[in-house]
Design a protein around this motif. Sequence first.
Motif, PDB file in Angstrom:
ATOM      1  N   HIS A   1     -49.451 -40.546  -5.648  1.00  0.00           N
ATOM      2  CA  HIS A   1     -50.093 -40.568  -4.342  1.00  0.00           C
ATOM      3  C   HIS A   1     -49.448 -41.576  -3.398  1.00  0.00           C
ATOM      4  O   HIS A   1     -48.908 -42.591  -3.833  1.00  0.00           O
ATOM      5  CB  HIS A   1     -51.579 -40.916  -4.492  1.00  0.00           C
ATOM      6  CG  HIS A   1     -52.295 -39.985  -5.408  1.00  0.00           C
ATOM      7  ND1 HIS A   1     -52.941 -38.865  -4.969  1.00  0.00           N
ATOM      8  CD2 HIS A   1     -52.430 -39.999  -6.762  1.00  0.00           C
ATOM      9  CE1 HIS A   1     -53.468 -38.231  -6.015  1.00  0.00           C
ATOM     10  NE2 HIS A   1     -53.171 -38.896  -7.111  1.00  0.00           N
TER      11      HIS A   1
ATOM     12  N   CYS B   1     -56.620 -41.363  -0.480  1.00  0.00           N
ATOM     13  CA  CYS B   1     -56.585 -40.014  -1.052  1.00  0.00           C
ATOM     14  C   CYS B   1     -57.718 -39.808  -2.045  1.00  0.00           C
ATOM     15  O   CYS B   1     -57.976 -40.657  -2.895  1.00  0.00           O
ATOM     16  CB  CYS B   1     -55.247 -39.794  -1.732  1.00  0.00           C
ATOM     17  SG  CYS B   1     -55.123 -38.187  -2.489  1.00  0.00           S
TER      18      CYS B   1
ATOM     19  N   CYS C   1     -48.771 -35.333  -5.007  1.00  0.00           N
ATOM     20  CA  CYS C   1     -50.153 -34.899  -4.784  1.00  0.00           C
ATOM     21  C   CYS C   1     -50.197 -33.891  -3.642  1.00  0.00           C
ATOM     22  O   CYS C   1     -49.515 -34.067  -2.637  1.00  0.00           O
ATOM     23  CB  CYS C   1     -50.975 -36.129  -4.442  1.00  0.00           C
ATOM     24  SG  CYS C   1     -52.607 -35.743  -3.813  1.00  0.00           S
TER      25      CYS C   1
ATOM     26  N   VAL D   1     -52.738 -33.264  -1.780  1.00  0.00           N
ATOM     27  CA  VAL D   1     -53.598 -33.732  -0.704  1.00  0.00           C
ATOM     28  C   VAL D   1     -52.861 -34.687   0.226  1.00  0.00           C
ATOM     29  O   VAL D   1     -52.863 -34.526   1.446  1.00  0.00           O
ATOM     30  CB  VAL D   1     -54.878 -34.405  -1.271  1.00  0.00           C
ATOM     31  CG1 VAL D   1     -55.779 -34.875  -0.149  1.00  0.00           C
ATOM     32  CG2 VAL D   1     -55.604 -33.431  -2.185  1.00  0.00           C
ATOM     33  N   CYS D   2     -52.206 -35.697  -0.322  1.00  0.00           N
ATOM     34  CA  CYS D   2     -51.585 -36.710   0.532  1.00  0.00           C
ATOM     35  C   CYS D   2     -50.082 -36.550   0.719  1.00  0.00           C
ATOM     36  O   CYS D   2     -49.479 -37.270   1.495  1.00  0.00           O
ATOM     37  CB  CYS D   2     -51.952 -38.111   0.050  1.00  0.00           C
ATOM     38  SG  CYS D   2     -51.396 -38.516  -1.599  1.00  0.00           S
TER      39      CYS D   2
END
Length: 73
Positions: free
Chosen positions: A36, A42, A69, A71-72
Motif C-alpha cells: 500500500h 487505505c 493494492c 484501492v490505493c
Amino acid sequence: MKILLHLVLLMHLNMDQRPDTTRVYICTSPTAVAYHKSRNGCKGIQACSRKVIKVSKSDAIRKYKYRACKVCY
Ligand SMILES: [Zn+2]
C-alpha cells in the motif's frame, strides 16, 4: 528444464532492471497479498490485524511476493 528456468529468470530481470526504492507498506499477516501507498490512507491496510512494516517496493514484490493494492494504487 534448467534452460527454461534460466530464460524465465532472464526475462524477469530485463523487465525490472532498476530496484524501485519507493517505500510501501505491507501487512505481515499471512493472508495479506498487497502493498500500500500509505499506512492510514487505505482501507486495505487499516484492516490489517498484524504488524504493518515499511519496505521498498521492489522488496515487497520480489522478497515478499506482494502485488499493488487495487484501492490505493
Ligand atoms: Zn491500499
